[in-house]
Design a protein around this motif. Structure first.
Motif, short mmCIF file in Angstrom:
data_model
loop_
_atom_site.label_atom_id
_atom_site.label_comp_id
_atom_site.label_asym_id
_atom_site.label_seq_id
_atom_site.Cartn_x
_atom_site.Cartn_y
_atom_site.Cartn_z
N ALA A 223 83.03 -19.02 4.51
CA ALA A 223 81.92 -18.31 2.84
C ALA A 223 82.21 -17.96 2.05
CB ALA A 223 80.34 -17.70 3.35
N LEU A 224 83.68 -16.96 2.67
CA LEU A 224 84.40 -16.03 1.26
C LEU A 224 85.25 -16.71 0.88
CD1 LEU A 224 85.48 -13.24 0.39
CD2 LEU A 224 87.17 -13.39 2.25
N GLY A 225 86.14 -18.72 1.58
CA GLY A 225 86.87 -18.92 1.10
C GLY A 225 85.93 -20.10 -0.45
N LEU A 226 84.66 -20.11 0.13
CA LEU A 226 83.89 -20.54 -0.70
C LEU A 226 83.78 -20.20 -2.26
CD1 LEU A 226 80.79 -22.83 0.98
CD2 LEU A 226 83.10 -24.23 -0.82
N ALA A 227 83.35 -19.13 -1.95
CA ALA A 227 83.49 -17.94 -2.91
C ALA A 227 84.68 -17.69 -3.85
CB ALA A 227 82.94 -16.71 -3.45
N GLN A 228 85.82 -17.75 -3.52
CA GLN A 228 87.22 -17.80 -3.84
C GLN A 228 87.46 -18.68 -4.59
OE1 GLN A 228 90.04 -15.25 -2.87
NE2 GLN A 228 88.07 -13.63 -3.51
N LEU A 229 86.76 -19.98 -4.12
CA LEU A 229 87.58 -21.42 -4.53
C LEU A 229 86.86 -20.86 -6.38
CD1 LEU A 229 89.00 -23.48 -4.19
CD2 LEU A 229 86.83 -24.54 -3.53
N LYS A 230 85.68 -20.65 -6.68
CA LYS A 230 84.97 -20.64 -7.85
C LYS A 230 85.64 -19.20 -8.37
CE LYS A 230 80.48 -21.98 -6.33
NZ LYS A 230 79.17 -20.83 -5.64
N HIS A 231 86.16 -18.80 -8.18
CA HIS A 231 86.72 -17.87 -8.67
C HIS A 231 87.95 -18.04 -8.80
CE1 HIS A 231 83.84 -15.05 -7.47
NE2 HIS A 231 84.43 -14.61 -6.17
N LEU A 232 88.65 -19.43 -8.52
CA LEU A 232 90.52 -18.97 -8.36
C LEU A 232 90.72 -19.73 -9.89
CD1 LEU A 232 93.03 -19.73 -6.94
CD2 LEU A 232 92.32 -21.97 -7.36
N PRO A 233 89.69 -20.43 -10.97
CA PRO A 233 90.63 -21.18 -12.51
C PRO A 233 90.51 -19.70 -13.22
CG PRO A 233 88.81 -22.40 -11.60
CD PRO A 233 88.84 -21.91 -10.60
N ARG A 234 89.45 -18.58 -12.96
CA ARG A 234 89.79 -17.80 -13.94
C ARG A 234 90.52 -16.58 -12.81
NH1 ARG A 234 87.15 -12.71 -12.07
NH2 ARG A 234 85.98 -13.72 -10.74
N PHE A 235 91.11 -16.97 -12.07
CA PHE A 235 91.91 -15.64 -11.13
C PHE A 235 93.59 -16.45 -11.89
CE2 PHE A 235 90.02 -15.35 -6.96
CZ PHE A 235 90.03 -14.57 -7.35
N ILE A 236 94.04 -17.78 -12.13
CA ILE A 236 94.71 -17.93 -12.46
C ILE A 236 94.89 -17.81 -13.91
CG2 ILE A 236 96.18 -20.50 -13.34
CD1 ILE A 236 94.63 -21.38 -10.63
N LYS A 237 93.62 -18.09 -14.83
CA LYS A 237 94.30 -17.96 -16.19
C LYS A 237 94.13 -15.99 -16.39
CE LYS A 237 90.92 -17.72 -20.26
NZ LYS A 237 90.34 -15.81 -20.23
N ILE A 238 93.86 -14.57 -16.08
CA ILE A 238 94.86 -13.86 -15.66
C ILE A 238 95.80 -13.88 -15.16
CG2 ILE A 238 94.01 -11.69 -15.24
CD1 ILE A 238 90.87 -12.11 -14.32
N ARG A 239 96.20 -14.34 -14.47
CA ARG A 239 97.63 -14.19 -13.49
C ARG A 239 98.55 -14.88 -14.80
NH1 ARG A 239 99.00 -13.58 -8.68
NH2 ARG A 239 97.38 -13.52 -6.75
N ARG A 240 97.67 -15.55 -15.49
CA ARG A 240 99.00 -16.90 -17.19
C ARG A 240 99.01 -15.40 -17.85
NH1 ARG A 240 97.41 -22.57 -15.51
NH2 ARG A 240 98.69 -23.45 -14.57
N GLU A 241 97.70 -15.17 -18.13
CA GLU A 241 97.91 -13.70 -19.32
C GLU A 241 98.61 -12.55 -18.78
OE1 GLU A 241 93.52 -14.91 -20.73
OE2 GLU A 241 93.61 -13.37 -19.01
N ILE A 242 98.64 -12.02 -17.80
CA ILE A 242 99.79 -10.87 -17.30
C ILE A 242 101.43 -11.10 -17.54
CG2 ILE A 242 100.50 -9.54 -15.58
CD1 ILE A 242 97.67 -9.59 -15.22
N ALA A 243 101.76 -12.87 -17.15
CA ALA A 243 102.63 -13.44 -16.89
C ALA A 243 103.21 -13.55 -18.50
CB ALA A 243 102.76 -14.25 -16.38
#
Ligand SMILES: *Cc1c(COP(=O)(O)O)cnc(C)c1O
Length: 349
Positions: A223-243
């Motif tokens: 259940a946590l994995g499914l919720a996290q998978l939905k966040h993943l595109p946002r996680f990646i976007k933020i990581r790229r901004e920080i990079a």
């Protein structure tokens, strides 16, 4: 103290887990199945088999490929011991390959040089969120286990990491790109490999006897994995901004992570800089200033095995420092990280 890494958990994650707990079905069940489908769809593969960890997924991948004690498995030397452990679980012989010092990934030339008929598989981690030269590696004709523990969401020529190999594995450890606390997945297009991995994961209710494992994921983790998978595109976007911010600020001070642009969609699981000298001092200085920078690989595998034919791995290990990068870092956090890294590098001069 700014930690080196942290999971990103919000109220939606908490709700997803508690809703599953309230159903009373908490062991492996329908939610795990749903997570397997969602992950396989995300990568563009036919199916997935959820596991208790990335290491368990690696073990099942090797077993599914039929790797045994008479076989050799090629792995890079610059990676965590989980990969070496999995090769040893099946009793195979590890063949350590050097890395490309720019990408930190397995060096195809060295693999080609060391390839022999006993090599029955190669584990290819896409380290720190940057894909390895996977197209060249798949051309060698060795079954490829893509290790996407650090690279779910990364792309190679616009195609997802994990969609190139014979079989792929993922990790959802607390501080990976997305998490289930502990957890992993085997994914593939090959129905027979998936069937075999699924059979080996679960010891109960089987007609025949063979050595099987208990490598199952729970429904509340899924259940946590499914919720996290939905966040993943946002996680990646933020990581790229920080990079990008780190790139701008640090470009004149040290060697930055290579970024081959859109073609090799880096997701910055780690932001790894290289210092020409003084790594230990740098790590200490930044810790003293409240920023926890780390060696991104604790110790290369050939050092554990007392082998000495990986010059690039050695050099990288002496130069590479990983700077905190994750979605919960605030603007203020990244400002102080940059300030502290700059000061620590200045102090080495
Ligand atoms: C984390 C990791 C693993 C192991 O995953 P666990 O879930 O911790 O068992 C394997 N390979 C790589 C490249 C990793 O980063």
């Amino acid at each position: 103290m700014i930690p080196h890494s942290r999971p990103t958990i919000d109220e939606r994650d908490v709700t997803a887990v508690s809703n599953t707990l309230r159903t009373g079905n908490i062991a492996q069940g329908r939610v795990v199945e749903k997570f397997e489908h969602a992950l396989a769809d995300y990568i563009g593969l036919k199916g997935g088999v959820a596991t208790s960890s990335g290491t368990a997924a690696l073990h099942l991948a090797l077993l599914a490929l039929g790797i045994t004690k008479n076989d050799v498995v090629a792995i890079p030397g610059y990676v965590c011991t989980a990969v070496l452990n999995a090769v040893n679980y099946v009793g195979a012989t590890p063949l350590l390959i050097d890395i490309d010092p720019d990408t930190f990934n397995l060096d195809v030339t060295d693999l080609r040089r060391k390839q022999n008929p006993h090599v029955k598989a190669v584990v290819v981690p896409h380290l720190f969120g940057l894909t390895a030269n996977i197209e060249e590696i798949t051309k060698l004709g060795i079954p490829v286990i893509e290790d996407c523990a650090q690279s779910i969401g990364a792309t190679y020529k616009k195609k997802p990491a994990g969609s190139f190999g014979t079989i792929s594995i993922f990790s959802f450890y607390a501080t990976k790109m997305m998490t289930t606390g502990e957890g992993g997945m085997v994914a593939s297009n090959a129905a027979a490999l998936l069937r075999n991995a699924r059979d080996l994961r679960d010891y109960d209710n089987q007609d025949d006897y063979r050595v099987r494992y208990n490598y199952k994921m729970t429904d509340f983790q899924a259940a946590l994995g499914l919720a996290q998978l939905k966040h993943l595109p946002r996680f990646i976007k933020i990581r790229r901004e920080i990079a990008n911010k780190y790139h701008r600020e640090l470009k004149d001070l040290c060697a930055l992570p290579v970024n081959y642009g859109e073609e090799w969609g880096h997701i910055y699981y780690r932001y790894v800089i290289k210092l020409s000298h003084g790594l230990k001092r740098f790590l200490k200085l930044s810790k003293d200033k409240g920023i926890n920078c780390e060696r991104p690989v604790f110790k290369p595998l050939h050092k554990y095995l007392s082998l000495s034919n990986a010059p690039n791995t050695d050099r990288v290990w002496e130069q590479a420092a990983s700077i905190p990068i994750y979605p919960t870092l605030t603007e203020k956090n990244t400002d102080s990280i940059i300030r502290c890294v700059k000061q620590a590098i200045e102090a080495l001069r």
